[in-house]
Design a protein around this motif. Structure first.
Motif, PDB file in Angstrom:
ATOM      1  N   GLU A 168      -3.317  -9.554  -6.358  1.00 58.62           N
ATOM      2  CA  GLU A 168      -1.904  -9.229  -6.186  1.00 58.62           C
ATOM      3  C   GLU A 168      -1.195 -10.295  -5.347  1.00 58.62           C
ATOM      4  O   GLU A 168      -0.477  -9.954  -4.422  1.00 58.62           O
ATOM      5  N   GLY A 169      -1.420 -11.546  -5.614  1.00 53.51           N
ATOM      6  CA  GLY A 169      -0.757 -12.587  -4.866  1.00 53.51           C
ATOM      7  C   GLY A 169       0.716 -12.616  -5.197  1.00 53.51           C
ATOM      8  O   GLY A 169       1.468 -13.461  -4.730  1.00 53.51           O
ATOM      9  N   SER A 170       1.126 -11.678  -5.997  1.00 55.48           N
ATOM     10  CA  SER A 170       2.430 -11.656  -6.628  1.00 55.48           C
ATOM     11  C   SER A 170       3.506 -10.967  -5.816  1.00 55.48           C
ATOM     12  O   SER A 170       3.711 -11.239  -4.643  1.00 55.48           O
ATOM     13  N   LYS A 171       4.184 -10.051  -6.476  1.00 56.80           N
ATOM     14  CA  LYS A 171       5.335  -9.372  -5.887  1.00 56.80           C
ATOM     15  C   LYS A 171       4.955  -8.587  -4.634  1.00 56.80           C
ATOM     16  O   LYS A 171       5.677  -8.624  -3.636  1.00 56.80           O
ATOM     17  N   ALA A 172       3.810  -7.908  -4.661  1.00 55.17           N
ATOM     18  CA  ALA A 172       3.387  -7.135  -3.486  1.00 55.17           C
ATOM     19  C   ALA A 172       3.236  -8.054  -2.276  1.00 55.17           C
ATOM     20  O   ALA A 172       3.682  -7.719  -1.170  1.00 55.17           O
ATOM     21  N   GLN A 173       2.632  -9.213  -2.477  1.00 56.91           N
ATOM     22  CA  GLN A 173       2.432 -10.144  -1.363  1.00 56.91           C
ATOM     23  C   GLN A 173       3.757 -10.704  -0.862  1.00 56.91           C
ATOM     24  O   GLN A 173       3.971 -10.855   0.338  1.00 56.91           O
ATOM     25  N   GLN A 174       4.669 -10.974  -1.786  1.00 53.04           N
ATOM     26  CA  GLN A 174       5.997 -11.473  -1.392  1.00 53.04           C
ATOM     27  C   GLN A 174       6.733 -10.427  -0.553  1.00 53.04           C
ATOM     28  O   GLN A 174       7.375 -10.759   0.451  1.00 53.04           O
ATOM     29  N   ILE A 175       6.641  -9.169  -0.975  1.00 53.79           N
ATOM     30  CA  ILE A 175       7.274  -8.067  -0.241  1.00 53.79           C
ATOM     31  C   ILE A 175       6.705  -7.981   1.165  1.00 53.79           C
ATOM     32  O   ILE A 175       7.432  -7.878   2.151  1.00 53.79           O
ATOM     33  N   ILE A 176       5.381  -8.039   1.272  1.00 52.94           N
ATOM     34  CA  ILE A 176       4.712  -7.945   2.572  1.00 52.94           C
ATOM     35  C   ILE A 176       5.091  -9.129   3.462  1.00 52.94           C
ATOM     36  O   ILE A 176       5.404  -8.962   4.646  1.00 52.94           O
ATOM     37  N   ASP A 177       5.070 -10.324   2.890  1.00 56.67           N
ATOM     38  CA  ASP A 177       5.416 -11.513   3.678  1.00 56.67           C
ATOM     39  C   ASP A 177       6.842 -11.421   4.196  1.00 56.67           C
ATOM     40  O   ASP A 177       7.125 -11.768   5.351  1.00 56.67           O
ATOM     41  N   TYR A 178       7.752 -10.944   3.338  1.00 59.38           N
ATOM     42  CA  TYR A 178       9.146 -10.811   3.759  1.00 59.38           C
ATOM     43  C   TYR A 178       9.285  -9.743   4.846  1.00 59.38           C
ATOM     44  O   TYR A 178       9.967  -9.949   5.858  1.00 59.38           O
ATOM     45  N   ALA A 179       8.624  -8.609   4.666  1.00 54.13           N
ATOM     46  CA  ALA A 179       8.672  -7.539   5.672  1.00 54.13           C
ATOM     47  C   ALA A 179       8.165  -8.062   7.021  1.00 54.13           C
ATOM     48  O   ALA A 179       8.790  -7.830   8.066  1.00 54.13           O
ATOM     49  N   ARG A 180       7.063  -8.783   6.988  1.00 56.97           N
ATOM     50  CA  ARG A 180       6.508  -9.343   8.232  1.00 56.97           C
ATOM     51  C   ARG A 180       7.479 -10.339   8.865  1.00 56.97           C
ATOM     52  O   ARG A 180       7.590 -10.421  10.089  1.00 56.97           O
ATOM     53  N   SER A 181       8.200 -11.097   8.037  1.00 57.89           N
ATOM     54  CA  SER A 181       9.132 -12.105   8.556  1.00 57.89           C
ATOM     55  C   SER A 181      10.284 -11.460   9.314  1.00 57.89           C
ATOM     56  O   SER A 181      10.938 -12.115  10.131  1.00 57.89           O
TER      57      SER A 181
ATOM     58  N   GLN B   6      14.542  -0.204   1.501  1.00 55.60           N
ATOM     59  CA  GLN B   6      15.427  -0.399   0.348  1.00 55.60           C
ATOM     60  C   GLN B   6      15.826  -1.867   0.216  1.00 55.60           C
ATOM     61  O   GLN B   6      15.775  -2.442  -0.873  1.00 55.60           O
ATOM     62  N   HIS B   7      16.202  -2.483   1.329  1.00 54.74           N
ATOM     63  CA  HIS B   7      16.614  -3.888   1.322  1.00 54.74           C
ATOM     64  C   HIS B   7      15.462  -4.800   0.881  1.00 54.74           C
ATOM     65  O   HIS B   7      15.649  -5.688   0.040  1.00 54.74           O
ATOM     66  N   ILE B   8      14.288  -4.595   1.438  1.00 49.97           N
ATOM     67  CA  ILE B   8      13.138  -5.463   1.134  1.00 49.97           C
ATOM     68  C   ILE B   8      12.790  -5.394  -0.347  1.00 49.97           C
ATOM     69  O   ILE B   8      12.610  -6.428  -1.001  1.00 49.97           O
ATOM     70  N   TYR B   9      12.701  -4.191  -0.901  1.00 47.75           N
ATOM     71  CA  TYR B   9      12.311  -4.055  -2.306  1.00 47.75           C
ATOM     72  C   TYR B   9      13.409  -4.567  -3.241  1.00 47.75           C
ATOM     73  O   TYR B   9      13.115  -5.166  -4.271  1.00 47.75           O
ATOM     74  N   ALA B  10      14.676  -4.354  -2.861  1.00 44.20           N
ATOM     75  CA  ALA B  10      15.794  -4.835  -3.690  1.00 44.20           C
ATOM     76  C   ALA B  10      15.765  -6.355  -3.808  1.00 44.20           C
ATOM     77  O   ALA B  10      16.095  -6.914  -4.859  1.00 44.20           O
TER      78      ALA B  10
ATOM     79  N   PRO C 181      -1.689  -2.972  -1.125  1.00 49.62           N
ATOM     80  CA  PRO C 181      -0.553  -3.624  -0.478  1.00 49.62           C
ATOM     81  C   PRO C 181       0.726  -3.436  -1.295  1.00 49.62           C
ATOM     82  O   PRO C 181       0.708  -3.554  -2.517  1.00 49.62           O
ATOM     83  N   GLY C 182       1.803  -3.108  -0.594  1.00 47.00           N
ATOM     84  CA  GLY C 182       3.090  -2.889  -1.249  1.00 47.00           C
ATOM     85  C   GLY C 182       3.373  -1.443  -1.599  1.00 47.00           C
ATOM     86  O   GLY C 182       4.503  -1.111  -1.942  1.00 47.00           O
ATOM     87  N   ASP C 183       2.359  -0.575  -1.517  1.00 44.18           N
ATOM     88  CA  ASP C 183       2.613   0.842  -1.750  1.00 44.18           C
ATOM     89  C   ASP C 183       3.456   1.394  -0.599  1.00 44.18           C
ATOM     90  O   ASP C 183       3.338   0.944   0.548  1.00 44.18           O
ATOM     91  N   LEU C 184       4.309   2.361  -0.916  1.00 41.28           N
ATOM     92  CA  LEU C 184       5.151   2.989   0.094  1.00 41.28           C
ATOM     93  C   LEU C 184       4.439   4.215   0.653  1.00 41.28           C
ATOM     94  O   LEU C 184       3.880   5.016  -0.091  1.00 41.28           O
ATOM     95  N   MET C 185       4.446   4.342   1.969  1.00 46.44           N
ATOM     96  CA  MET C 185       3.788   5.458   2.651  1.00 46.44           C
ATOM     97  C   MET C 185       4.867   6.374   3.230  1.00 46.44           C
ATOM     98  O   MET C 185       5.803   5.901   3.882  1.00 46.44           O
TER      99      MET C 185
END
Length: 127
Positions: free
Chosen positions: A1-14, A39-43, A70-74
């Motif tokens: 999942e080096g893809s969208k899930a990883q991008q979401i996580i990297d952005y959230a961490r940033s 909402q902002h991160i996923y959009a 990674p990327g699942d919503l809790m």
């Protein structure tokens, strides 16, 4: 999942040192609450979610705690009636990230921490 899930996580961490928790705040990602933040991160990556966590929880495919990726919503509830009060993003490796409260702003927490274990309801996959 080096893809969208990883991008979401990297952005959230940033955003960890940039976001300030404001309940109901509309200035995502800088001044907002947990659901506005999510909402902002996923959009940003093309995934539309409702504004509030209890509505966000209606979207996606249910995932068991043990099967989270990674990327699942809790989703969490601190209420006796189990109405959803909080949302966070699973990071993988037994951690999740969230814009938690005015005390903590954005924080990385353990899936096995006492707060997580006490209030976790379910996870959803939206990616």
């Amino acid at each position: 999942e080096g893809s969208k899930a990883q991008q979401i996580i990297d952005y959230a961490r940033s955003l960890q040192d940039q976001t300030v928790y404001v309940y109901g705040g509309q200035q995502a990602p800088l001044r907002t609450d947990c659901s506005g933040w999510v909402q902002h991160i996923y959009a940003k990556f093309g995934i539309k979610l409702p504004r509030v966590s209890r509505d966000q929880a209606k979207v996606g495919t249910p995932v068991k705690f043990a099967d989270m990726k990674p990327g699942d919503l809790m989703y969490f509830s601190t209420r006796a009636d189990k109405v959803i009060t909080h949302v966070g993003i699973n990071l993988g490796d037994d951690f999740w990230i969230s814009n938690l409260s005015t005390n903590q702003d954005v924080e990385v927490l353990s899936n096995w921490g006492s707060w997580t274990q006490r209030y976790f309801l379910f996870a959803k996959r939206v990616i």
